[in-house]
Design a protein around this motif. Structure first.
Motif, PDB file in Angstrom:
ATOM      1  N   ASP A 435      13.813  35.271  27.702  1.00 61.71           N
ATOM      2  CA  ASP A 435      14.391  36.471  28.281  1.00 61.71           C
ATOM      3  C   ASP A 435      13.906  37.725  27.594  1.00 61.71           C
ATOM      4  OD1 ASP A 435      15.775  35.279  30.241  1.00 61.71           O
ATOM      5  OD2 ASP A 435      17.626  35.075  29.103  1.00 61.71           O
ATOM      6  N   HIS A 436      12.606  37.929  27.554  1.00 61.83           N
ATOM      7  CA  HIS A 436      12.200  39.231  27.063  1.00 61.83           C
ATOM      8  C   HIS A 436      11.585  40.045  28.183  1.00 61.83           C
ATOM      9  CE1 HIS A 436       8.432  36.951  26.043  1.00 61.83           C
ATOM     10  NE2 HIS A 436       7.882  38.032  26.536  1.00 61.83           N
ATOM     11  N   ILE A 437      11.508  41.327  27.920  1.00 66.20           N
ATOM     12  CA  ILE A 437      10.906  42.245  28.871  1.00 66.20           C
ATOM     13  C   ILE A 437       9.539  42.579  28.293  1.00 66.20           C
ATOM     14  CG2 ILE A 437      11.095  44.551  29.927  1.00 66.20           C
ATOM     15  CD1 ILE A 437      14.260  43.121  28.639  1.00 66.20           C
ATOM     16  N   ASN A 438       8.497  42.411  29.100  1.00 67.97           N
ATOM     17  CA  ASN A 438       7.154  42.771  28.653  1.00 67.97           C
ATOM     18  C   ASN A 438       6.847  44.137  29.252  1.00 67.97           C
ATOM     19  OD1 ASN A 438       4.426  43.077  28.122  1.00 67.97           O
ATOM     20  ND2 ASN A 438       3.967  40.908  28.417  1.00 67.97           N
ATOM     21  N   ARG A 439       7.153  45.174  28.473  1.00 68.68           N
ATOM     22  CA  ARG A 439       7.059  46.538  28.984  1.00 68.68           C
ATOM     23  C   ARG A 439       5.701  47.091  28.559  1.00 68.68           C
ATOM     24  NH1 ARG A 439       8.137  51.928  27.675  1.00 68.68           N
ATOM     25  NH2 ARG A 439       9.516  53.030  29.113  1.00 68.68           N
ATOM     26  N   ALA A 440       4.731  46.964  29.451  1.00 71.14           N
ATOM     27  CA  ALA A 440       3.368  47.420  29.174  1.00 71.14           C
ATOM     28  C   ALA A 440       2.860  46.840  27.857  1.00 71.14           C
ATOM     29  CB  ALA A 440       3.312  48.949  29.151  1.00 71.14           C
ATOM     30  N   GLY A 441       3.140  45.563  27.645  1.00 72.56           N
ATOM     31  CA  GLY A 441       2.633  44.900  26.439  1.00 72.56           C
ATOM     32  C   GLY A 441       3.599  44.935  25.275  1.00 72.56           C
ATOM     33  N   GLU A 447      18.384  39.952  24.349  1.00 73.69           N
ATOM     34  CA  GLU A 447      19.505  39.689  23.457  1.00 73.69           C
ATOM     35  C   GLU A 447      19.698  40.810  22.423  1.00 73.69           C
ATOM     36  OE1 GLU A 447      19.155  35.545  22.174  1.00 73.69           O
ATOM     37  OE2 GLU A 447      19.775  36.291  20.201  1.00 73.69           O
ATOM     38  N   GLU A 448      18.586  41.256  21.857  1.00 71.23           N
ATOM     39  CA  GLU A 448      18.662  42.325  20.850  1.00 71.23           C
ATOM     40  C   GLU A 448      19.262  43.599  21.463  1.00 71.23           C
ATOM     41  OE1 GLU A 448      14.849  43.318  19.119  1.00 71.23           O
ATOM     42  OE2 GLU A 448      15.673  45.083  18.096  1.00 71.23           O
ATOM     43  N   ILE A 449      18.860  43.942  22.677  1.00 74.45           N
ATOM     44  CA  ILE A 449      19.335  45.181  23.300  1.00 74.45           C
ATOM     45  C   ILE A 449      20.797  45.032  23.737  1.00 74.45           C
ATOM     46  CG2 ILE A 449      18.873  46.900  25.109  1.00 74.45           C
ATOM     47  CD1 ILE A 449      16.730  46.405  22.752  1.00 74.45           C
ATOM     48  N   GLU A 450      21.150  43.856  24.215  1.00 72.62           N
ATOM     49  CA  GLU A 450      22.556  43.602  24.576  1.00 72.62           C
ATOM     50  C   GLU A 450      23.458  43.775  23.354  1.00 72.62           C
ATOM     51  OE1 GLU A 450      22.339  39.707  26.319  1.00 72.62           O
ATOM     52  OE2 GLU A 450      21.316  40.464  28.107  1.00 72.62           O
TER      53      GLU A 450
END
Ligand code: J2J
Length: 542
Positions: A435-441, A447-450
């Protein structure tokens, strides 16, 4: 201080013997090859950044000054040093200085803030922090103060530029005869930062033998030789521009490294023209921007032979646009700081280059594509990518929980990527399990942001998901259920920034919802919840 890998993270004897016999591991070290280049090509230019041009001889000399100066402050070989510098010549001379002193760099990105730095410093048990005075308007001396207050074990702070109460990098002096002998090639050379697919970023221990092999072999695949000019356009601390083949590959080849202060065409195009750059690595959104800008650019880009694109998926249509726009060879790169790197080969047919993310560097990269139970999928089916090999780690630094999750009993790394294997071992990335977001690499852990969002009194619950984005590839979207006093999205974003975390981690979008509207809340996993929210959002927004 010992910088050997813990026993269970060392490669088993049989594999060590195989990697040596195959000539992958040659017992080379960072100080060893840098010295050799300085002796052989003393006057060739190694590093160009702004007005600074360092020859191989000067780079070696600068590294000796910095290394000896750090030891004179009382640092001991083997101690860890957190380094946060932009794309400057001092970034390269500083880490080469650390290598000469047997100190172990830990690479932070310029975008990281106190939350990340404190975490890295603690995990690595760092004794020093090296940064710059002001980078892109942000004062890193303030960050240094916060870091020392938070993690007192960080005894030394060194600053490139105006050092205020700290030690200026320029002022370091020491006795070169105190520099240690070259290290054990199987010891840890540095700690790289993971993309952090679950929770906080993990630290990746890379050895001299394994890392040098990865960029030496990359040089051959990417056509890097002494005549090459390699442009670092992405942040230099990223594994991609560092090692695939990156500035280390270029230095190993005796080539020239040019550092661009930023990745956009405005900064990079004039440098390509002036320095006759031959190779550069970019993430997909930037590659598209370059391709578009090249059409109307007044700069001569004809020296550029290879444009590498990686870090996130480049879809076939985008790949064709990059080729048409820049008119050079496109190389797709699918790599990870933990090790495995795949490249399309320069002479692969164009249909293959646009359609896949390349194949592994090494004949000794072992690749398994498996189902949810670790059983191999049928040939050509999509599955989880597991890998093991001569430059893929067998454990994170100081993180038993992550190691239990991320490695199999027989030492395969669970990449978290879902891939399809084509004939010839070429891989097509088909998404990911984590569950990570690959934001332009840039990888962002949901989980960390939540966790950050839940620290706000007005947040009852939060789920962070990736949403397709025309420019970034993916952007982050936080679904938030409020409680107590109401808060608006901009205020919540500002509050997140105020917590001192990298700006790219602040959610791009915040959607307030009354409930997560799933009948099974409490019974389903966070992962399923995120998937449901994402699906619903995509349906609603078309
Ligand atoms: C799809 N996903 C990709 C690609 C990486 C070279 C190049 C990149 C990295 C890197 C690197 C991808 N298509 N072409 O270290 O040496 C995603 C995958 C992978 C994760 C690793 C290098 N290239 N990815 O991006 O450690 O999900 O390394 O597991 O930052 O990026 O991220 P990172």
């Amino acid at each position: 201080v010992d910088s050997r890998l813990p026993l269970q993270q060392q490669w088993p004897e049989a594999l060590v013997a195989r990697y040596r016999a195959a000539g992958h591991w040659r017992g080379e070290t960072f100080p060893g090859f840098l010295r050799e280049r300085a002796e052989r090509h003393a006057d060739d230019i190694a590093v160009v950044a702004g007005d600074v041009r360092l020859s191989y001889g000067q780079l070696w000399h600068e590294a000796g000054r910095i290394g000896a100066g750090l030891l004179a402050l009382g640092l001991q070989p083997g101690e860890r040093v957190l380094v946060q510098l932009g794309n400057s010549a001092s970034f390269i001379s500083t880490i080469c200085g650390l290598f000469r002193a047997g100190l172990v760099p830990v690479y932070a990105l310029p975008a990281h803030r106190i939350t990340e730095l404190a975490h890295f410093a603690r995990k690595a048990e760092a004794s020093a922090y090296i940064s710059t005075d002001v980078h892109e308007g942000f004062d890193h001396r303030g960050l240094a103060r916060a870091l020392q207050a938070d993690v007192p074990a960080v005894r030394h702070v060194l600053i490139d530029g105006d050092a205020a109460e700290f030690v200026a990098l320029d002022s370091l002096q020491g006795d070169r005869s105190q520099l240690p002998a070259d290290p054990d090639p199987q010891s840890v050379a540095f700690l790289q930062i993971s993309g952090g697919s679950t929770g906080l970023s993990k630290l990746i221990p890379r050895t001299h033998d394994d890392y040098i092999y990865s960029f030496r072999a990359s040089n051959e695949i990417c056509g890097i030789d002494r005549d090459s000019v390699y442009l670092v356009a992405l942040p230099a601390a990223h594994n991609f521009p560092m090692s695939s083949p990156g500035f280390f590959g270029a230095l190993y080849a005796g080539a020239r490294v040019v550092l661009s202060p930023g990745p956009g065409p405005d900064a990079a195009f004039p440098l390509i023209a002036r320095e006759k750059v031959t190779c550069c690595g970019l993430v997909p959104p930037l590659a598209l921007l370059w391709a578009q800008a090249a059409a109307t650019s007044k700069h001569d880009l004809s020296s550029l032979q290879v444009l590498q694109v990686g870090g996130a998926k480049l879809v076939p249509e985008a790949a064709r646009r990059v080729i048409d726009g820049l008119g050079c060879t496109l190389q797709q790169v699918f790599g990870m700081a933990e090790g495995l790197v795949n490249y399309t080969r320069l002479d692969d047919p164009q249909e293959l280059i646009v359609a896949c993310q390349g194949r592994p560097i090494s004949v000794d990269d072992e690749v398994r594509v498996v189902d949810d139970h670790d059983n191999p999928v049928a040939e050509g089916e999509v599955g989880h990518l597991l890998t093991r090999g001569p430059y893929t780690i067998r454990g994170y630094h100081n993180d038993a929980a992550a190691n239990a999750r991320s490695f199999t009993d027989d030492g395969f790394y669970r990449t978290g990527d879902r891939v399809q294997q084509l004939p010839g071992g070429y891989l097509v990335v088909q998404g990911r399990a984590g569950d990570h977001i690959n934001r332009a690499g840039e990888k962002i852990s949901a989980e960390e942001i939540e966790d950050h969002l839940l620290a706000h009194a007005s947040v009852f619950d939060a789920a962070v998901v990736s949403i397709p984005d025309d420019y970034l590839g993916e952007r982050s979207c936080a679904f938030v259920i409020q409680q107590g006093e109401a808060i608006k999205a901009p205020a919540l974003k500002a509050w997140m920034r105020g917590r001192g975390l990298a700006a790219f981690k602040v959610p791009d979008q915040i959607v307030f919802v009354d409930s997560f509207d799933t009948t099974a809340v409490g019974k389903i996993s966070r992962r399923e919840l995120r998937a449901q929210l994402r699906a619903r959002h995509l349906q609603q927004t078309g």
